[in-house]
Scaffold this motif. Structure first.
Motif, PDB file in Angstrom:
ATOM      1  N   GLY A 110       0.978  -1.207   0.031  1.00  0.00           N
ATOM      2  CA  GLY A 110      -0.130  -0.197  -0.360  1.00  0.00           C
ATOM      3  C   GLY A 110       0.545   1.236  -0.222  1.00  0.00           C
ATOM      4  N   SER A 111      -0.260   2.370  -0.291  1.00  0.00           N
ATOM      5  CA  SER A 111       0.588   3.876   0.266  1.00  0.00           C
ATOM      6  C   SER A 111       1.922   3.785   1.544  1.00  0.00           C
ATOM      7  CB  SER A 111      -0.223   4.754  -0.330  1.00  0.00           C
ATOM      8  OG  SER A 111      -0.992   4.628  -1.412  1.00  0.00           O
ATOM      9  N   HIS A 112       2.647   4.849   1.718  1.00  0.00           N
ATOM     10  CA  HIS A 112       3.542   5.178   2.583  1.00  0.00           C
ATOM     11  C   HIS A 112       3.146   7.118   2.657  1.00  0.00           C
ATOM     12  CE1 HIS A 112       4.837   1.064   2.781  1.00  0.00           C
ATOM     13  NE2 HIS A 112       5.627   1.940   3.284  1.00  0.00           N
ATOM     14  N   PHE A 113       2.872   6.944   3.783  1.00  0.00           N
ATOM     15  CA  PHE A 113       3.555   8.574   4.114  1.00  0.00           C
ATOM     16  C   PHE A 113       3.807   8.576   5.081  1.00  0.00           C
ATOM     17  CE2 PHE A 113       1.617  11.522   7.744  1.00  0.00           C
ATOM     18  CZ  PHE A 113       1.959  12.561   6.743  1.00  0.00           C
ATOM     19  N   CYS A 114       5.481   9.866   4.352  1.00  0.00           N
ATOM     20  CA  CYS A 114       6.429   9.376   5.380  1.00  0.00           C
ATOM     21  C   CYS A 114       6.626  11.097   5.396  1.00  0.00           C
ATOM     22  CB  CYS A 114       7.489   9.457   3.640  1.00  0.00           C
ATOM     23  SG  CYS A 114       7.300   7.543   3.965  1.00  0.00           S
ATOM     24  N   TYR A 115       7.277  11.501   6.837  1.00  0.00           N
ATOM     25  CA  TYR A 115       7.809  12.386   7.215  1.00  0.00           C
ATOM     26  C   TYR A 115       9.168  13.190   7.804  1.00  0.00           C
ATOM     27  CZ  TYR A 115       5.543  10.930  10.887  1.00  0.00           C
ATOM     28  OH  TYR A 115       4.680  10.965  12.436  1.00  0.00           O
ATOM     29  N   LEU A 116       9.754  13.396   7.809  1.00  0.00           N
ATOM     30  CA  LEU A 116      10.643  14.262   8.542  1.00  0.00           C
ATOM     31  C   LEU A 116      10.471  14.813   9.900  1.00  0.00           C
ATOM     32  CD1 LEU A 116      13.514  16.212   5.849  1.00  0.00           C
ATOM     33  CD2 LEU A 116      13.446  13.603   6.747  1.00  0.00           C
ATOM     34  N   THR A 117      11.018  13.728  10.991  1.00  0.00           N
ATOM     35  CA  THR A 117      10.116  13.883  12.262  1.00  0.00           C
ATOM     36  C   THR A 117      10.432  15.952  12.331  1.00  0.00           C
ATOM     37  OG1 THR A 117      12.237  13.645  13.261  1.00  0.00           O
ATOM     38  CG2 THR A 117      11.708  11.854  13.086  1.00  0.00           C
ATOM     39  N   ASP A 118      11.492  16.433  11.846  1.00  0.00           N
ATOM     40  CA  ASP A 118      11.735  18.266  11.851  1.00  0.00           C
ATOM     41  C   ASP A 118      10.136  18.723  11.581  1.00  0.00           C
ATOM     42  OD1 ASP A 118      12.491  19.858  12.807  1.00  0.00           O
ATOM     43  OD2 ASP A 118      14.001  20.043  11.456  1.00  0.00           O
ATOM     44  N   CYS A 119       8.985  18.038  11.663  1.00  0.00           N
ATOM     45  CA  CYS A 119       8.022  18.547  10.903  1.00  0.00           C
ATOM     46  C   CYS A 119       7.470  19.005  11.498  1.00  0.00           C
ATOM     47  CB  CYS A 119       7.296  17.842   9.390  1.00  0.00           C
ATOM     48  SG  CYS A 119       7.868  17.254   8.303  1.00  0.00           S
ATOM     49  N   HIS A 120       6.753  20.545  10.788  1.00  0.00           N
ATOM     50  CA  HIS A 120       5.761  20.602  11.664  1.00  0.00           C
ATOM     51  C   HIS A 120       4.520  20.322  12.131  1.00  0.00           C
ATOM     52  CE1 HIS A 120       2.757  23.764  13.018  1.00  0.00           C
ATOM     53  NE2 HIS A 120       3.413  24.955  12.837  1.00  0.00           N
ATOM     54  N   THR A 121       4.037  19.811  13.519  1.00  0.00           N
ATOM     55  CA  THR A 121       2.548  19.657  13.983  1.00  0.00           C
ATOM     56  C   THR A 121       1.054  19.825  12.924  1.00  0.00           C
ATOM     57  OG1 THR A 121       2.515  20.777  15.987  1.00  0.00           O
ATOM     58  CG2 THR A 121       0.488  19.273  15.482  1.00  0.00           C
ATOM     59  N   SER A 122       1.263  20.572  11.859  1.00  0.00           N
ATOM     60  CA  SER A 122       0.185  20.362  11.038  1.00  0.00           C
ATOM     61  C   SER A 122       1.265  19.280   9.559  1.00  0.00           C
ATOM     62  CB  SER A 122      -0.211  21.856  10.518  1.00  0.00           C
ATOM     63  OG  SER A 122      -0.344  22.488  10.986  1.00  0.00           O
ATOM     64  N   VAL A 123       1.616  19.349  10.118  1.00  0.00           N
ATOM     65  CA  VAL A 123       2.562  18.290   8.829  1.00  0.00           C
ATOM     66  C   VAL A 123       1.489  16.570   9.832  1.00  0.00           C
ATOM     67  CG1 VAL A 123       4.011  17.037   7.865  1.00  0.00           C
ATOM     68  CG2 VAL A 123       3.576  19.867   7.597  1.00  0.00           C
ATOM     69  N   VAL A 124       2.263  16.201  10.654  1.00  0.00           N
ATOM     70  CA  VAL A 124       2.794  15.069  11.354  1.00  0.00           C
ATOM     71  C   VAL A 124       1.485  14.697  11.252  1.00  0.00           C
ATOM     72  CG1 VAL A 124       3.062  13.832  13.900  1.00  0.00           C
ATOM     73  CG2 VAL A 124       4.842  15.913  12.461  1.00  0.00           C
TER      74      VAL A 124
END
Length: 795
Positions: A110-124
């Motif tokens: 399936g799809s993966h949602f990936c983000y840097l841990t240094d992201c803003h709350t609104s991204v997480v």
């Protein structure tokens, strides 16, 4: 560009403010608002969904603004589209809701949602949607992106089109670190982690909100698929408006479920039939957009380029300010050589290509202990320096830089700490930090005022021999010691001092009395009421207790033209406004009369209105135009006098176990302090503050004597005269105690000394509540000279 070309929104009434929170919201120039107001005064802008001339004017103007936005980011309209949203967060939510996620099912990736841990709350926070759809969430540590990169094997199946989304910030809103814009192409081409390990189509969301406030962004160099922004971070005005820039090649994969006015090419109300608009912007802008705010962007761009010449100039200027502040703050030391600041940064501000105009840090005392950010914030307020504190909606970066584990974060929550509160230390460890950030209107004078503030308030000078001896004597006295004292002097010399039992006068405000000496009786020495919240005290000798506290205490308050309560933190001259009862009013004063009775039927011009006190909604009654005019003339700004409505009940919420009805006070019915706790050596420069001056700054209702310093902190109940009170907790102090109640001037004391003597816990005085008999709600009277009988907590 020169600072004198910039006319900020801060008018003459607020001169002296050093604004250092541009990463939160930058300031806007007067010319921007003036030109916008002139525009909407000359032209009629109608709803863009209509076809009349005023609506066509709106539509055409908005299309011009879209082009201007794309031009600013070097994004040709053939390649990118602009979708207006209410802000960056709304743009992120739009992507999360519209992205064609494929759930992880057995036998199919399936799809993966990936983000840097240094992201803003609104991204997480996007994972709140994706996790419910069976999408795999993968947090990525920044160092992993390149360190775990690898080449995709030749001949690998490229037909897999499972969509994945990688999100990262162009600039960290916590530290100002700039991440390589080349990551965009690296992820899209599957050369970087995690894309190099997962087959499928990788799209990139570049969170540019923090970056574009002070830096150029060229989308020809980094063709991200989705770029969310907020315009108030760039221009200061308009607020409540952002955009999602969408690469047209990627826009086709976004799916809409909800459709609002203006987004449909056609639909049927009686059948499940809907055809979306062909135009990308129209398809995703549900309902009528904030078209006047969009038109204001024209003037925002005009002002920015006219004043600065462009984003490159802004980047150079703001980086220079941040680097200057970093260099001086990082070199600042206490008298013993220990550093004053712990700065959270990946580098040393070498280049504007790797570091933005943000400086994040914590201050430390001479022992190397962290000074809580709330204390720094309070002191900064005394100097009219506006900073931001906490974790800045970036928990990942906060944990990384401050070394806070997941377990510690959960324990901090159990200890009562939540995002946005003032609990800055838990078990001596910081829960957040201090951030200063710059905008194009910032100056080197702003930096110098901030650095001078740090040096004056937090840098400890070398300790003299006399000071060391006094500290040793105080420590020994508080422990009941009467032995020889050995004091180590900084140069290594050892001195021997024989001290007799310290006198009471020498220990005033620091130690405890000899337990065998005769204790002075606890007595009530002063009673103060503050009829108008944040205005001058009115001292009385005997006074009735009402159901909300002392009768008439905080019954009125002054609000600005928008109905927001004015306090001495923003308007220190309120302390010069004295409330007198008519029979006691001195002759020859400039006065205005208001009725004591709270009866709107007798005063039909006094309308009912809504206000807030410490976040609580309160129903109030306006006291009329005459009082408003008098106050407005004195304070130099439009304001009103209001009082709490007699039929409205507001209860304590922070301490529900002792909940009582409240007037317009902050937290509890009564505030009590003791003279012994006040009598420390507070001095401003060479001038020792008078005890009565300090008492007036703490603005208590009740002042008592006969107790040890801060003994009242341990009481649970007390009886004053014949009336019983419950202690509802300690009073947390802010920069308002720095206002001299006789002159309205601001000083750093007693807040600075209070914080030092209390170990960083800026509390002083205790809150009290009192339950009066229901059959006689105003029968109790407090009198000066009444004996106090306390009861302490614990064994």
């Amino acid at each position: 560009f020169s600072h004198h070309h910039f006319n900020s929104k801060i008018n003459n009434h607020n001169d002296g403010i050093t604004y250092l929170d541009h990463a939160g919201a930058t300031l806007y120039p007067e010319s921007l608002v003036r030109d916008f107001c002139s525009d909407i005064s000359r032209n009629i802008y109608g709803n863009p969904h209509s076809h009349n001339p005023s609506s066509r004017l709106t539509h055409d103007t908005m299309e011009g603004v879209r082009f201007r936005v794309l031009q600013h980011f070097n994004a040709p309209p053939e390649e990118y589209s602009v979708i207006f949203t209410s802000g960056c967060t709304a743009a992120l939510k739009l992507v999360a809701e519209s992205f064609p996620w494929r759930p992880q099912v057995e036998g199919a990736a399936g799809s993966h949602f990936c983000y840097l841990t240094d992201c803003h709350t609104s991204v997480v926070g996007m994972r709140g949607l994706t996790s419910g759809w069976g999408v795999v969430t993968l947090p990525v540590i920044p160092q992993e992106v390149e360190s775990r990169a690898k080449d995709v094997a030749e001949g690998e199946d490229v037909t897999c089109q499972t969509p994945h989304l990688f999100c990262y910030p162009a600039q960290s809103n916590f530290s100002g670190r700039k991440y390589p814009l080349s990551h965009v192409r690296g992820i899209q081409a599957r050369r970087l982690y995690p894309a190099c390990e997962l087959r499928g189509r990788w799209l990139v969301l570049l969170d540019a909100a923090s970056h574009v406030s002070c830096s150029p962004l060229n989308l020809q160099d980094c063709p991200a698929d989705f770029i969310p922004i907020s315009f108030y971070k760039m221009f200061g005005f308009p607020t409540g408006l952002g955009a999602l820039l969408v690469r047209n090649d990627a826009a086709g994969i976004l799916k809409k479920t909800y459709f609002g006015g203006g987004t449909a090419a056609a639909y049927l109300s009686g059948e499940h039939y809907y055809v979306h608009s062909a135009n990308i912007s129209d398809r995703f802008e549900d309902g009528t957009v904030s078209f006047l705010d969009i038109i204001a962007l024209n003037h925002s761009f005009d002002a920015l380029y006219k004043i600065t010449g462009g984003m490159h100039n802004i980047q150079q200027h703001t980086f220079g300010l941040a680097r200057y502040t970093y260099m001086l703050l990082s070199s600042l030391c206490h008298g013993n050589g220990r550093p004053v600041a712990r700065i959270y940064t990946e580098g040393q501000f070498e280049s504007p290509s790797t570091q933005g105009a943000i400086l994040n840090f914590n201050l430390m005392d001479s022992r190397g202990q962290i000074i809580g950010y709330s204390q720094v914030d309070r002191m900064a307020g005394l100097y009219n320096i506006h900073v931001r504190t906490g974790c800045f909606c970036n928990t990942g970066a906060c944990q990384s830089f401050l070394g806070i584990t997941n377990q510690q974060m959960k324990r901090n929550l159990q200890a009562g700490h939540v995002c946005g509160d003032s609990i800055d230390l838990v078990d001596g460890q910081p829960t957040g930090s201090v951030r200063v950030s710059f905008g194009y209107m910032s100056t080197f004078e702003d930096c110098q005022r901030f650095l001078n503030f740090v040096a004056e308030c937090f840098v400890e000078k070398p300790v003299t021999v006399d000071q060391l001896m006094m500290q040793k004597l105080k420590t020994a006295a508080s422990n009941g010691s009467n032995q020889n004292l050995t004091i180590k002097i900084p140069n290594g010399e050892i001195c021997k001092v024989v001290e007799e039992k310290p006198t009471e006068a020498s220990l005033r405000g620091f130690g405890r009395r000899d337990s065998n000496s005769q204790r002075e009786a606890y007595k009530l020495t002063n009673i103060y009421i503050y009829p108008i919240k944040s205005c001058a005290a009115y001292e009385v000798h005997d006074w009735l207790l009402g159901p909300l506290g002392l009768l008439y205490d905080r019954g009125w308050m002054v609000v600005n033209e928008n109905g927001v309560c004015l306090s001495q933190k923003r308007e220190p001259r309120l302390c010069l406004i004295q409330f007198f009862f008519l029979s006691h009013c001195p002759a020859g004063m400039d006065t205005i009369s208001v009725p004591l009775e709270n009866n709107i039927q007798k005063h039909p011009s006094h309308r009912v209105c809504q206000s807030k006190v410490c976040g609580d909604r309160v129903e109030t009654v306006d006291c009329g135009d005459e009082a408003a005019s008098w106050l407005s003339d004195f304070l130099g700004q439009p304001c009103r006098l209001i009082r709490q409505s007699s039929n409205f009940t507001r209860d304590m919420k922070k301490r529900p176990a002792t909940s009582m009805p409240l007037s317009l006070v902050n937290e509890a019915q009564y505030l009590m302090i003791s003279r012994a706790s006040v009598e420390q050596d507070y001095s401003e420069g060479d001038q020792l503050l008078d005890t009565q001056n300090v008492i007036s700054r703490f603005r208590a209702n009740l002042v008592i004597t006969g107790v040890e310093p801060f003994e009242e902190d341990n009481w649970s109940h007390l009886i004053i005269g014949n009336t019983q009170f419950v202690v509802a907790g300690q009073c947390g102090r802010c920069q308002m105690v720095g206002v001299d109640q006789e002159t309205g001037t601001k000083t750093k004391e007693p807040l600075l000394s209070l914080s030092a003597s209390r170990g960083g816990k800026v509390t002083f005085g205790v809150y009290l509540t009192c339950q009066l008999p229901k059959d006689s709600p105003t029968a109790s009277v407090l009198s000066v000279g009444s004996v106090i009988k306390p009861e302490s907590e614990g064994p």
